[in-house]
Design an enzyme around this catalytic site. Sequence first.
Site, PDB file in Angstrom:
ATOM      1  N   TYR A 156      -4.725  10.127  13.099  1.00  0.00           N
ATOM      2  CA  TYR A 156      -4.163   9.074  12.282  1.00  0.00           C
ATOM      3  C   TYR A 156      -2.722   9.157  12.554  1.00  0.00           C
ATOM      4  O   TYR A 156      -2.171   7.932  13.081  1.00  0.00           O
ATOM      5  CB  TYR A 156      -4.289   9.438  10.504  1.00  0.00           C
ATOM      6  CG  TYR A 156      -3.567   8.129   9.741  1.00  0.00           C
ATOM      7  CD1 TYR A 156      -4.154   7.115   9.452  1.00  0.00           C
ATOM      8  CD2 TYR A 156      -2.192   8.407   9.186  1.00  0.00           C
ATOM      9  CE1 TYR A 156      -3.740   6.106   8.537  1.00  0.00           C
ATOM     10  CE2 TYR A 156      -1.629   7.325   8.512  1.00  0.00           C
ATOM     11  CZ  TYR A 156      -2.595   6.219   8.507  1.00  0.00           C
ATOM     12  OH  TYR A 156      -2.018   5.269   7.551  1.00  0.00           O
ATOM     13  N   ILE A 189       1.220   4.549  -0.673  1.00  0.00           N
ATOM     14  CA  ILE A 189       0.992   3.504  -1.687  1.00  0.00           C
ATOM     15  C   ILE A 189      -0.488   3.623  -2.330  1.00  0.00           C
ATOM     16  O   ILE A 189      -1.148   4.114  -1.822  1.00  0.00           O
ATOM     17  CB  ILE A 189       0.911   2.191  -0.884  1.00  0.00           C
ATOM     18  CG1 ILE A 189       2.188   2.108   0.001  1.00  0.00           C
ATOM     19  CG2 ILE A 189       0.779   1.218  -1.777  1.00  0.00           C
ATOM     20  CD1 ILE A 189       3.446   1.843  -0.658  1.00  0.00           C
ATOM     21  N   THR A 191      -3.461   2.970  -3.408  1.00  0.00           N
ATOM     22  CA  THR A 191      -4.584   2.385  -2.704  1.00  0.00           C
ATOM     23  C   THR A 191      -5.722   2.679  -2.761  1.00  0.00           C
ATOM     24  O   THR A 191      -5.754   4.066  -2.746  1.00  0.00           O
ATOM     25  CB  THR A 191      -4.138   1.608  -1.541  1.00  0.00           C
ATOM     26  OG1 THR A 191      -4.407   2.714  -0.426  1.00  0.00           O
ATOM     27  CG2 THR A 191      -2.904   0.800  -1.269  1.00  0.00           C
TER      28      THR A 191
END
Length: 252
Positions: A156, A189, A191
């Site tokens: 990532y 964030i 999510t």
Amino acid sequence: MKRVENKVVLVTGGALGIGRETCILLAQEGATVAVTDVLDKEGKLLAEEINYSGGVAKFWHLDVSDEKEVERVFAHVVKEFGKLDATVNNAGIAGADKPTHELTEKEWDTVMNVNVKGVFFCTKHAIAHMKQSGGGSIVNLSSIYGLVGAGDIPPYHASKGAVRLMSKNDALIYAKDNIRVNSVHPGFIWTPLVEDFGKNSPGFRENLDSLHPIGHIGEPIDIAYGILYLISDESKFVTGSELVIDGGYTCK
Ligand code: NAP
């Protein structure tokens, strides 16, 4: 006049999280929105929700790692809405959380195929349509993990670092065509991606909150406003920039 009135915007990974909030905000600000995602049910419901609230949106199934599908969907969007002004390369996955020496090639490639090749394919197939429109804006979702290391999820980090520099280089290549390319670097964030990542770690959310000097992690709308700015003509002199929206995470 709304902030992105008359603009046609395609959002990848638009059914959930940051993408979903971005689609809603762009539609509220006057854009016609092509919601695309691999999640058909959620994507269709979102498009219906936007249309019901007075906006304009349509859903297309799109796996960004499939070039043929990318080419086809971009063409369909332009056929349906008449042009393409902006693309939000938002689709992304976290991938395997193992140290580098334990990762398999397949785990590495899985992340690269979506997070890097997906941005490449969607940029490649947006350009001709944007040239046709006389210019445009491409917004690429990188991350704080594209700026600093955190000591986890190696593929990532690599993918988001790549997206950061792909954005700057494409900004140079396409400036003459009036196509702006910028990256956005969110802190954590809340999510489905982050929720899923921490589902087996007690105290995960509190720990994440403490990493951000502002005292808490962000909400999808915090990122959606940054994306809105980069798509709007308010940012007409902004290209190759990295918009960090991270509650101070990378200040240290
Ligand atoms: P999310 O909640 O997982 O939403 C992403 C959407 O993209 C999901 O609907 C997902 O479907 C979809 N998707 C996955 N693979 C896809 C593919 N191959 N083609 C098309 N769509 C695909 O993620 P998010 O947290 O909103 O993140 C959005 C972007 O912001 C990502 O690029 C992420 O790396 C970046 N970002 C997020 C954070 C954060 O803290 N949330 C921080 C920094 C950067 P599935 O659910 O089936 O995977």
